[in-house]
Design a protein around this motif. Sequence first.
Motif, PDB file in Angstrom:
ATOM      1  N   PHE A 215       0.839  -1.209   0.000  1.00 33.79           N
ATOM      2  CA  PHE A 215       0.000   0.000   0.000  1.00 33.79           C
ATOM      3  C   PHE A 215       0.870   1.255   0.000  1.00 33.79           C
ATOM      4  N   TYR A 216       1.943   1.239   0.771  1.00 36.36           N
ATOM      5  CA  TYR A 216       2.846   2.391   0.830  1.00 36.36           C
ATOM      6  C   TYR A 216       3.496   2.647  -0.526  1.00 36.36           C
ATOM      7  N   GLN A 217       3.918   1.590  -1.218  1.00 35.48           N
ATOM      8  CA  GLN A 217       4.538   1.750  -2.521  1.00 35.48           C
ATOM      9  C   GLN A 217       3.546   2.303  -3.542  1.00 35.48           C
ATOM     10  N   ILE A 218       2.329   1.776  -3.518  1.00 29.81           N
ATOM     11  CA  ILE A 218       1.321   2.240  -4.465  1.00 29.81           C
ATOM     12  C   ILE A 218       0.999   3.712  -4.237  1.00 29.81           C
TER      13      ILE A 218
ATOM     14  N   CYS B  16       3.691  10.696  -6.691  1.00 32.10           N
ATOM     15  CA  CYS B  16       4.658  11.205  -7.671  1.00 32.10           C
ATOM     16  C   CYS B  16       3.978  11.491  -9.007  1.00 32.10           C
ATOM     17  N   LEU B  17       3.101  10.590  -9.438  1.00 28.31           N
ATOM     18  CA  LEU B  17       2.396  10.815 -10.696  1.00 28.31           C
ATOM     19  C   LEU B  17       1.499  12.054 -10.615  1.00 28.31           C
ATOM     20  N   SER B  18       0.875  12.275  -9.463  1.00 35.93           N
ATOM     21  CA  SER B  18       0.027  13.462  -9.300  1.00 35.93           C
ATOM     22  C   SER B  18       0.842  14.738  -9.387  1.00 35.93           C
ATOM     23  N   ILE B  19       2.022  14.757  -8.749  1.00 35.81           N
ATOM     24  CA  ILE B  19       2.878  15.943  -8.806  1.00 35.81           C
ATOM     25  C   ILE B  19       3.351  16.193 -10.238  1.00 35.81           C
TER      26      ILE B  19
END
Length: 344
Positions: free
Chosen positions: A92-95, A101-104
Amino acid sequence: MSRQRDDYEKSWWKRFKGWVDGEWDPLASGMEIRVPGSKPEERVTAAPKYLTEAGTPEEGSPAKGAAVGSESPKDPHPSLYDGRGIRYFRRFYQIMSVLLCLSIIFVLLWTVSYLPVFGNAGNPDNNEVSARYIERGLQETGAVNIVTGMILDYRAFDTFGESCVLFIASCCVLVLLRIDVEVKDGQSESGLKKRLAEANDRIYEPKNDIILQKCAGVLVPLILVFGIYIVLNGHLSPGGGFSGGAVLGSGLILYLNAFGFGKTERFFTEKVYRRVTLSALTFYCLAKSYSFFTGANHLESGIPLGTPGAILSSGLILPLNICVGLVVACTMYAFYTLFRKGGM
Protein backbone atom coordinates in the motif's frame (compact mmCIF):
# COMPACT_ATOMS: atom_id res chain seq x y z
CA MET A 1 -31.32 -6.55 16.36
CA SER A 2 -28.02 -7.51 14.74
CA ARG A 3 -26.23 -10.63 15.85
CA GLN A 4 -22.51 -11.07 16.26
CA ARG A 5 -20.76 -12.72 13.35
CA ASP A 6 -19.33 -16.17 13.86
CA ASP A 7 -16.02 -15.16 12.35
CA TYR A 8 -15.79 -11.85 14.24
CA GLU A 9 -12.56 -12.88 16.00
CA LYS A 10 -10.91 -13.33 12.59
CA SER A 11 -12.41 -10.26 10.90
CA TRP A 12 -10.40 -7.25 9.82
CA TRP A 13 -12.42 -4.97 12.07
CA LYS A 14 -11.46 -7.02 15.11
CA ARG A 15 -7.81 -6.84 14.11
CA PHE A 16 -7.99 -3.11 13.50
CA LYS A 17 -9.71 -2.54 16.84
CA GLY A 18 -7.07 -4.61 18.61
CA TRP A 19 -4.32 -2.57 16.98
CA VAL A 20 -5.99 0.71 18.04
CA ASP A 21 -6.48 -0.54 21.61
CA GLY A 22 -2.84 -1.62 21.79
CA GLU A 23 -3.62 -5.31 22.28
CA TRP A 24 -1.15 -6.36 19.58
CA ASP A 25 1.47 -4.88 17.30
CA PRO A 26 1.58 -6.22 13.73
CA LEU A 27 5.03 -4.74 13.10
CA ALA A 28 6.52 -6.82 15.93
CA SER A 29 5.18 -10.06 14.58
CA GLY A 30 7.25 -12.45 12.55
CA MET A 31 10.53 -11.09 13.93
CA GLU A 32 13.13 -13.67 14.84
CA ILE A 33 14.94 -13.40 18.14
CA ARG A 34 18.23 -15.17 18.59
CA VAL A 35 19.50 -15.80 22.10
CA PRO A 36 23.20 -14.88 22.44
CA GLY A 37 25.33 -18.01 22.17
CA SER A 38 22.57 -20.14 20.67
CA LYS A 39 22.73 -22.00 17.39
CA PRO A 40 21.01 -20.69 14.27
CA GLU A 41 18.26 -23.27 14.54
CA GLU A 42 17.54 -22.32 18.17
CA ARG A 43 15.46 -19.25 17.44
CA VAL A 44 12.09 -18.13 18.62
CA THR A 45 9.60 -15.91 16.88
CA ALA A 46 8.55 -12.85 18.80
CA ALA A 47 4.85 -12.77 19.50
CA PRO A 48 3.13 -9.46 20.18
CA LYS A 49 2.41 -8.08 23.61
CA TYR A 50 -1.05 -8.48 25.04
CA LEU A 51 -2.75 -6.69 27.86
CA THR A 52 -4.15 -8.76 30.67
CA GLU A 53 -7.35 -7.92 32.46
CA ALA A 54 -5.31 -6.18 35.17
CA GLY A 55 -3.77 -3.91 32.56
CA THR A 56 -0.24 -5.26 32.81
CA PRO A 57 1.61 -6.25 29.65
CA GLU A 58 2.12 -9.93 29.10
CA GLU A 59 4.67 -11.20 26.62
CA GLY A 60 3.59 -13.74 24.05
CA SER A 61 7.04 -15.30 24.10
CA PRO A 62 7.83 -18.51 26.06
CA ALA A 63 7.61 -18.30 29.82
CA LYS A 64 10.64 -17.53 31.95
CA GLY A 65 12.81 -20.56 32.37
CA ALA A 66 11.27 -22.42 29.46
CA ALA A 67 13.60 -24.02 26.96
CA VAL A 68 14.36 -22.18 23.77
CA GLY A 69 12.11 -23.41 20.99
CA SER A 70 9.25 -24.38 23.28
CA GLU A 71 5.72 -23.68 22.15
CA SER A 72 4.43 -20.16 22.69
CA PRO A 73 0.82 -19.26 23.44
CA LYS A 74 -1.52 -19.66 20.52
CA ASP A 75 -1.93 -16.51 18.47
CA PRO A 76 -5.53 -15.37 18.11
CA HIS A 77 -4.76 -13.80 14.71
CA PRO A 78 -2.13 -16.02 13.05
CA SER A 79 -2.66 -14.46 9.64
CA LEU A 80 -1.34 -11.14 10.95
CA TYR A 81 1.70 -12.57 12.69
CA ASP A 82 3.13 -14.42 9.70
CA GLY A 83 4.19 -11.14 8.04
CA ARG A 84 1.15 -10.81 5.76
CA GLY A 85 0.00 -7.57 7.37
CA ILE A 86 3.43 -5.99 6.95
CA ARG A 87 3.55 -7.04 3.30
CA TYR A 88 0.14 -5.48 2.71
CA PHE A 89 1.25 -2.27 4.38
CA ARG A 90 4.43 -2.07 2.29
CA ARG A 91 2.53 -2.72 -0.91
CA PHE A 92 0.00 0.00 0.00
CA TYR A 93 2.85 2.39 0.83
CA GLN A 94 4.54 1.75 -2.52
CA ILE A 95 1.32 2.24 -4.47
CA MET A 96 0.52 5.51 -2.68
CA SER A 97 4.08 6.78 -3.27
CA VAL A 98 3.79 6.12 -6.99
CA LEU A 99 0.37 7.81 -7.12
CA LEU A 100 1.70 10.86 -5.29
CA CYS A 101 4.66 11.20 -7.67
CA LEU A 102 2.40 10.82 -10.70
CA SER A 103 0.03 13.46 -9.30
CA ILE A 104 2.88 15.94 -8.81
CA ILE A 105 4.18 15.27 -12.33
CA PHE A 106 0.70 15.78 -13.77
CA VAL A 107 0.23 19.10 -11.95
CA LEU A 108 3.64 20.36 -13.09
CA LEU A 109 3.03 19.37 -16.71
CA TRP A 110 -0.42 20.92 -16.59
CA THR A 111 1.11 24.16 -15.30
CA VAL A 112 3.81 24.16 -17.96
CA SER A 113 1.18 23.82 -20.68
CA TYR A 114 -0.22 27.23 -19.68
CA LEU A 115 3.11 29.05 -19.94
CA PRO A 116 3.32 31.70 -22.68
CA VAL A 117 4.89 30.80 -26.00
CA PHE A 118 8.62 31.43 -26.25
CA GLY A 119 9.38 34.65 -28.12
CA ASN A 120 5.93 36.15 -27.71
CA ALA A 121 5.98 39.94 -27.33
CA GLY A 122 3.54 39.70 -24.42
CA ASN A 123 5.76 37.48 -22.30
CA PRO A 124 6.58 38.68 -18.77
CA ASP A 125 10.22 39.31 -19.72
CA ASN A 126 9.06 41.82 -22.32
CA ASN A 127 6.54 43.77 -20.25
CA GLU A 128 6.79 47.27 -18.85
CA VAL A 129 8.35 46.17 -15.54
CA SER A 130 11.72 45.22 -17.04
CA ALA A 131 11.65 48.38 -19.15
CA ARG A 132 11.07 50.42 -15.98
CA TYR A 133 14.07 48.77 -14.30
CA ILE A 134 16.35 49.53 -17.24
CA GLU A 135 15.16 53.00 -18.16
CA ARG A 136 14.53 54.55 -14.74
CA GLY A 137 16.46 52.29 -12.36
CA LEU A 138 19.45 54.60 -12.03
CA GLN A 139 17.24 57.66 -11.48
CA GLU A 140 14.95 56.04 -8.87
CA THR A 141 17.44 53.91 -6.94
CA GLY A 142 20.76 55.70 -7.49
CA ALA A 143 22.50 52.34 -8.04
CA VAL A 144 24.74 51.91 -11.06
CA ASN A 145 24.30 48.14 -10.84
CA ILE A 146 20.74 47.64 -12.08
CA VAL A 147 20.52 44.13 -10.62
CA THR A 148 21.37 45.36 -7.12
CA GLY A 149 18.90 48.22 -7.47
CA MET A 150 16.18 45.77 -8.42
CA ILE A 151 16.97 43.28 -5.63
CA LEU A 152 17.44 45.77 -2.77
CA ASP A 153 15.00 48.47 -3.81
CA TYR A 154 12.19 47.35 -6.09
CA ARG A 155 12.12 43.80 -4.70
CA ALA A 156 13.71 44.38 -1.31
CA PHE A 157 10.84 42.60 0.44
CA ASP A 158 11.76 39.35 -1.37
CA THR A 159 15.40 39.76 -0.38
CA PHE A 160 14.38 40.25 3.24
CA GLY A 161 12.46 36.97 3.05
CA GLU A 162 15.55 35.21 1.68
CA SER A 163 17.66 36.57 4.54
CA CYS A 164 15.06 35.37 7.05
CA VAL A 165 15.13 31.93 5.41
CA LEU A 166 18.89 31.77 6.00
CA PHE A 167 18.44 32.80 9.63
CA ILE A 168 15.66 30.25 10.20
CA ALA A 169 17.74 27.52 8.56
CA SER A 170 20.69 28.24 10.85
CA CYS A 171 18.35 28.23 13.88
CA CYS A 172 16.97 24.83 12.85
CA VAL A 173 20.49 23.42 12.44
CA LEU A 174 21.42 24.89 15.83
CA VAL A 175 18.42 23.23 17.49
CA LEU A 176 19.11 19.85 15.87
CA LEU A 177 22.90 19.66 16.20
CA ARG A 178 23.86 21.71 19.24
CA ILE A 179 25.35 19.98 22.27
CA ASP A 180 23.17 20.32 25.37
CA VAL A 181 25.40 21.55 28.19
CA GLU A 182 22.73 21.37 30.89
CA VAL A 183 22.87 18.56 33.41
CA LYS A 184 19.77 16.44 33.06
CA ASP A 185 18.05 14.43 35.78
CA GLY A 186 20.00 11.34 36.67
CA GLN A 187 23.15 12.53 34.90
CA SER A 188 26.27 13.34 36.85
CA GLU A 189 28.54 16.25 36.06
CA SER A 190 31.38 13.90 35.21
CA GLY A 191 29.13 12.07 32.74
CA LEU A 192 28.23 15.38 31.11
CA LYS A 193 31.90 16.32 30.75
CA LYS A 194 32.67 12.93 29.25
CA ARG A 195 29.83 13.26 26.73
CA LEU A 196 30.96 16.75 25.75
CA ALA A 197 34.53 15.54 25.33
CA GLU A 198 33.38 12.71 23.08
CA ALA A 199 31.20 15.04 20.99
CA ASN A 200 33.90 17.68 20.70
CA ASP A 201 36.30 17.09 17.83
CA ARG A 202 38.83 19.75 18.74
CA ILE A 203 41.43 17.03 19.26
CA TYR A 204 41.50 16.68 15.47
CA GLU A 205 42.39 20.30 14.85
CA PRO A 206 45.62 20.85 12.87
CA LYS A 207 47.32 22.68 15.71
CA ASN A 208 50.84 22.04 14.42
CA ASP A 209 50.23 22.31 10.67
CA ILE A 210 52.73 25.06 9.89
CA ILE A 211 52.05 25.03 6.14
CA LEU A 212 48.30 25.50 6.57
CA GLN A 213 48.74 28.21 9.19
CA LYS A 214 51.26 30.19 7.14
CA CYS A 215 49.10 29.99 4.01
CA ALA A 216 46.01 30.98 6.01
CA GLY A 217 47.91 33.89 7.56
CA VAL A 218 48.46 35.26 4.06
CA LEU A 219 45.14 34.30 2.42
CA VAL A 220 42.62 35.05 5.18
CA PRO A 221 43.26 38.84 5.28
CA LEU A 222 43.09 38.99 1.48
CA ILE A 223 39.84 36.98 1.43
CA LEU A 224 38.22 39.17 4.08
CA VAL A 225 39.27 42.40 2.36
CA PHE A 226 38.00 41.10 -0.97
CA GLY A 227 34.68 40.08 0.64
CA ILE A 228 34.28 43.53 2.18
CA TYR A 229 35.05 45.11 -1.20
CA ILE A 230 32.35 43.00 -2.90
CA VAL A 231 29.78 43.95 -0.25
CA LEU A 232 30.56 47.69 -0.31
CA ASN A 233 30.65 47.91 -4.11
CA GLY A 234 27.53 45.89 -4.79
CA HIS A 235 25.64 48.99 -5.96
CA LEU A 236 28.49 50.08 -8.25
CA SER A 237 29.72 46.84 -9.80
CA PRO A 238 28.79 43.13 -9.92
CA GLY A 239 28.59 41.77 -6.39
CA GLY A 240 26.55 42.55 -3.31
CA GLY A 241 25.64 41.11 0.05
CA PHE A 242 25.08 37.50 -0.96
CA SER A 243 28.30 37.02 -2.93
CA GLY A 244 30.39 39.15 -0.55
CA GLY A 245 28.96 37.36 2.48
CA ALA A 246 29.87 33.99 0.96
CA VAL A 247 33.47 35.18 0.53
CA LEU A 248 33.60 36.44 4.13
CA GLY A 249 32.18 33.14 5.39
CA SER A 250 34.80 31.15 3.48
CA GLY A 251 37.53 33.31 5.03
CA LEU A 252 36.25 32.58 8.53
CA ILE A 253 36.07 28.85 7.79
CA LEU A 254 39.66 28.83 6.50
CA TYR A 255 40.84 30.65 9.62
CA LEU A 256 39.01 28.13 11.79
CA ASN A 257 40.58 25.15 10.02
CA ALA A 258 44.04 26.64 10.31
CA PHE A 259 44.04 27.95 13.88
CA GLY A 260 41.21 26.07 15.57
CA PHE A 261 38.27 27.04 17.74
CA GLY A 262 40.48 28.38 20.52
CA LYS A 263 41.68 31.38 18.53
CA THR A 264 38.51 31.84 16.47
CA GLU A 265 36.31 32.08 19.55
CA ARG A 266 38.32 35.06 20.75
CA PHE A 267 36.39 37.25 18.30
CA PHE A 268 33.52 35.08 16.96
CA THR A 269 31.34 33.19 19.42
CA GLU A 270 27.69 32.16 19.55
CA LYS A 271 26.83 35.45 21.28
CA VAL A 272 28.48 37.44 18.50
CA TYR A 273 26.62 35.39 15.89
CA ARG A 274 23.24 35.99 17.53
CA ARG A 275 23.80 39.70 18.04
CA VAL A 276 25.15 40.36 14.54
CA THR A 277 22.42 38.39 12.81
CA LEU A 278 19.61 39.85 14.90
CA SER A 279 20.89 43.41 14.49
CA ALA A 280 21.27 43.05 10.72
CA LEU A 281 17.79 41.57 10.21
CA THR A 282 16.19 44.14 12.54
CA PHE A 283 17.80 47.08 10.76
CA TYR A 284 16.82 45.63 7.38
CA CYS A 285 13.20 45.21 8.50
CA LEU A 286 12.90 48.71 10.01
CA ALA A 287 14.65 50.46 7.12
CA LYS A 288 12.59 48.87 4.38
CA SER A 289 9.37 49.17 6.37
CA TYR A 290 9.95 52.91 6.49
CA SER A 291 10.78 52.99 2.80
CA PHE A 292 7.72 50.92 1.88
CA PHE A 293 5.47 53.11 4.02
CA THR A 294 6.64 56.35 2.44
CA GLY A 295 6.55 54.93 -1.08
CA ALA A 296 3.07 53.43 -0.71
CA ASN A 297 1.71 56.76 0.56
CA HIS A 298 3.58 58.92 -2.00
CA LEU A 299 5.64 60.58 0.71
CA GLU A 300 9.21 61.82 0.56
CA SER A 301 11.47 59.41 2.38
CA GLY A 302 14.14 62.00 3.09
CA ILE A 303 16.92 59.52 2.29
CA PRO A 304 19.29 61.08 -0.29
CA LEU A 305 20.31 58.91 -3.23
CA GLY A 306 23.67 60.65 -3.56
CA THR A 307 25.75 60.89 -6.68
CA PRO A 308 25.52 57.78 -8.88
CA GLY A 309 28.92 56.11 -9.03
CA ALA A 310 30.08 57.32 -5.59
CA ILE A 311 30.62 54.86 -2.77
CA LEU A 312 28.14 56.72 -0.53
CA SER A 313 25.15 56.66 -2.84
CA SER A 314 21.98 54.71 -3.73
CA GLY A 315 20.16 55.53 -0.49
CA LEU A 316 19.50 52.44 1.64
CA ILE A 317 21.05 49.95 -0.78
CA LEU A 318 24.55 50.20 0.68
CA PRO A 319 23.55 49.54 4.35
CA LEU A 320 21.15 46.82 3.23
CA ASN A 321 23.97 45.16 1.32
CA ILE A 322 26.06 45.22 4.49
CA CYS A 323 23.22 43.61 6.47
CA VAL A 324 22.73 40.85 3.90
CA GLY A 325 26.48 40.19 3.77
CA LEU A 326 26.69 39.84 7.56
CA VAL A 327 23.76 37.42 7.65
CA VAL A 328 25.19 35.25 4.86
CA ALA A 329 28.69 35.17 6.38
CA CYS A 330 27.38 34.26 9.84
CA THR A 331 25.09 31.58 8.42
CA MET A 332 27.88 29.91 6.44
CA TYR A 333 30.20 29.87 9.45
CA ALA A 334 27.43 28.63 11.75
CA PHE A 335 26.56 25.76 9.37
CA TYR A 336 30.17 24.64 9.26
CA THR A 337 30.76 24.75 13.01
CA LEU A 338 27.48 23.06 13.87
CA PHE A 339 27.97 20.21 11.42
CA ARG A 340 31.54 19.81 12.65
CA LYS A 341 31.16 19.69 16.41
CA GLY A 342 27.58 20.57 17.35
CA GLY A 343 28.28 24.03 18.71
CA MET A 344 29.79 27.41 17.90
